[in-house]
Write an enzyme that holds these catalytic residues in place. Structure first.
Site, PDB file in Angstrom:
ATOM      1  N   LYS A 127      -8.345  26.619  87.231  1.00  0.00           N
ATOM      2  CA  LYS A 127      -8.408  27.559  88.352  1.00  0.00           C
ATOM      3  C   LYS A 127      -9.303  26.964  89.438  1.00  0.00           C
ATOM      4  O   LYS A 127     -10.303  26.307  89.143  1.00  0.00           O
ATOM      5  CB  LYS A 127      -8.985  28.879  87.833  1.00  0.00           C
ATOM      6  CG  LYS A 127      -9.121  29.996  88.827  1.00  0.00           C
ATOM      7  CD  LYS A 127      -9.702  31.224  88.135  1.00  0.00           C
ATOM      8  CE  LYS A 127      -9.718  32.448  89.026  1.00  0.00           C
ATOM      9  NZ  LYS A 127     -10.204  33.650  88.293  1.00  0.00           N
ATOM     10  N   SER A 202      -6.997  37.280  88.952  1.00  0.00           N
ATOM     11  CA  SER A 202      -7.143  36.295  89.992  1.00  0.00           C
ATOM     12  C   SER A 202      -6.799  34.872  89.516  1.00  0.00           C
ATOM     13  O   SER A 202      -6.693  33.960  90.331  1.00  0.00           O
ATOM     14  CB  SER A 202      -8.584  36.311  90.514  1.00  0.00           C
ATOM     15  OG  SER A 202      -9.523  35.948  89.501  1.00  0.00           O
ATOM     16  N   SER A 226      -8.867  39.111  85.070  1.00  0.00           N
ATOM     17  CA  SER A 226      -8.326  37.964  85.796  1.00  0.00           C
ATOM     18  C   SER A 226      -7.759  36.835  84.942  1.00  0.00           C
ATOM     19  O   SER A 226      -7.061  35.972  85.456  1.00  0.00           O
ATOM     20  CB  SER A 226      -9.385  37.396  86.741  1.00  0.00           C
ATOM     21  OG  SER A 226      -9.667  38.313  87.773  1.00  0.00           O
TER      22      SER A 226
END
Length: 545
Positions: A127, A202, A226
């Site tokens: 990420k 996210s 997330s």
């Protein structure tokens, strides 16, 4: 606008990082792109086979010299390049750096006759919150474009020590604080199973990348769902460990210094076996020697063995709930929970209904924590570039809420501690009658997937964050418009429930992934992963496509 010129340059640089021979000449028009790698003409049959293997198999073959890291890395770089062109999921793509690292690892193995560590040669997707020296970490903020890192995040260093290869950093929503993935840097990331659906957030770029098999293990973060939401939306397994189990040091973040509810790192994978490979590899590097917040707790195989023993003699005791009392999940999620419950009952396990304890209180408390600074940190960052905030951002970070002062913060922390202790008491009360409760089976989201900009209720995930419980997402099935009918004459629990029930469209969500989360008390990663693995096996989803 000046910020738009900055993002245009960033997007051009990402596009240029894809070699010409990996570029798609004509983009497909179908909603699903899952089958595209096989018909693209860009990947060989061997490369397709590599990217559709498991991480555990790949590291074993590389350690034995049957596959090279260069071959494996090339395969995943190609598939990741396709993923970005199809679903717009990358903020950094660096195949040249990855292949140079892969060659170094191949040379090491040839010279020394052994791998550098348990992840030797394995490409791992990150990420875009993880710092890698020499690369940008925009985290979805325009004002962070052009800022290059001078050091690695702690977890990045430990994964390198274990033998990992990095090749891509995936997209996130602006600020991270939305369970969809859209920013002003590259735009929206979509779901590879259907471009009309969200990929979650996210860690949505990770969900899309790993779901498409542009990666085999992805690393995300979770402060309100997330890791778990993208895992659920992309038919993957995902681990939200308790705070202090895996290192978070030197990560990029919004609202740095907010210590009331911690964000945590964890993997998104196609199987619990690969999840276990990741966690054991990280813990073997003794992360508590690098990050002071990590608890000195090596992998405890004895904890996993307790679950194995129960599976072989008498079975598990599991609680379950289908509704948190605030929002009723959509029909496919209700069917997903019931599928797990009935499957486990059929296998001889004890399943009891669990009454969620004060989840409405928990959701309200954690929402106030998220907005504790009145949005100052995030909105100040947006002002640096002049970029606008993204859709639905204010659903979680409400700038109309006042900042809390230090006494109010102390009060919130006391309320959190009291709630956590009261929840443990609920376990003890139930266990006086039932014996040890091994885990809870619960919805992870009120919906199985969503159209874009429709994620409004975070409570099924965020209540678990407030408790700091361990949670593993288990993929269950897929939505079916012929089964998962809209509930007629349903009386909503409240205004939020009304909005969410009205949004459900069986036809629009036909075929969308359905998942549940398996929840255990703090620091029960070994046990919950073992339970999740057994549930996946019984469902026939031990390894997802």
């Amino acid at each position: 606008m000046a910020w738009e010129k900055t993002t245009a340059d960033k997007k051009a640089r990402i596009a240029a990082s894809i070699p010409e021979e990996w570029r798609i000449k004509t983009l497909p028009t179908e909603d699903s792109v899952m089958n595209f790698p096989k018909i693209s003409g860009i990947m060989s049959l061997e490369e397709i086979a590599i990217t559709e293997s498991s991480a555990s198999d790949l590291v074993a073959q590389m350690a034995a010299g049957k596959l090279t890291s260069v071959a494996v890395t090339t395969a995943f770089c190609k598939r990741a390049a396709l993923a970005h062109q199809l679903v717009n999921c990358s903020l950094e793509f660096f195949p040249e750096m990855a292949l140079a690292r892969a060659k170094e690892l191949d040379d090491y193995l040839q010279k020394n006759g052994k791998p550098v560590g348990p992840l030797h040669g394995l490409p791992i997707s990150l990420k875009d919150q993880f710092r890698i020296k020499g690369l940008e970490t925009t985290m979805g903020y325009v004002s962070w474009i052009g800022k290059y890192e001078t050091e690695n995040s702690v977890l990045v260093d430990l994964l390198l020590k274990a033998g990992a290869v990095f090749y891509v950093k995936t997209s996130v929503p602006q600020s991270l604080m939305v369970c969809e993935t859209v920013n002003n840097v590259i735009g929206r990331t979509v779901n590879p199973r259907n471009k009309n659906w969200s990929c979650g957030g996210s860690s949505g770029g990770e969900g899309a990348m790993i779901g498409f098999r542009g990666g085999i293990i992805g690393v995300g973060t979770d402060i309100g769902g997330s890791i778990r939401v993208p895992s659920a939306f992309n038919f993957l397994y995902g681990l939200r460990p308790s705070h202090g189990r895996l290192p978070y040091g030197k990560m990029a973040n919004s609202m740095e210094g907010q210590e009331t509810v911690h964000s945590v790192c964890g993997p998104l994978t196609h199987s619990v076996k690969d999840m276990r490979l990741f966690v054991t590899s990280v813990l073997a590097e003794e992360p508590w020697k690098y990050d002071s917040k990590v608890i000195p707790m090596p992998w405890r195989q004895a904890e996993a063995d307790i679950i194995k023993t129960k599976l072989g003699s008498g079975g598990l005791t599991l609680g379950y709930y289908s509704c948190d009392g605030t929002v009723l999940p959509h029909p496919p999620i209700l069917r997903g929970v019931e599928t797990v419950v009935s499957t486990m009952k059929k296998a001889g396990h004890t399943i009891v209904e669990w009454k969620p304890y004060k989840h409405d209180f928990a959701v309200n408390l954690i929402n106030g924590i998220y907005a504790g600074d009145g949005g100052t940190d995030i909105f100040n960052t947006l002002k640096e570039s002049g970029e606008p905030d993204i859709p639905n951002f204010k659903d979680l970070i409400n700038p109309s809420l006042p900042k809390v002062d230090i006494n109010e913060l102390w009060d919130v922390q006391l309320k959190k501690w009291a709630f956590q202790s009261e929840y443990l008491e609920q376990f003890r009360i139930a266990e006086e009658k039932l014996g040890e409760i091994d885990a809870l089976v619960a919805p992870l989201s009120r919906l199985h997937n969503i159209k874009h900009d429709k994620f409004k209720y975070y409570g099924y995930a965020s209540a678990i964050n407030l408790l700091d419980f361990t949670s593993v997402v288990v993929p269950v099935t897929f939505a079916d418009k012929s089964i998962d009918k809209k509930q007629e004459n349903y009386k909503p629990l409240n205004d939020m429930d009304k909005i969410i029930q009205e949004e459900y469209d069986p036809g629009a969500y036909h075929g969308a992934p359905v998942a549940v989360q398996i929840v255990g008390r703090r620091l029960t990663e070994e046990r919950i992963m073992a339970i999740a693995e057994e549930i996946g096996r019984l469902l026939g989803n031990e390894i997802t496509p």
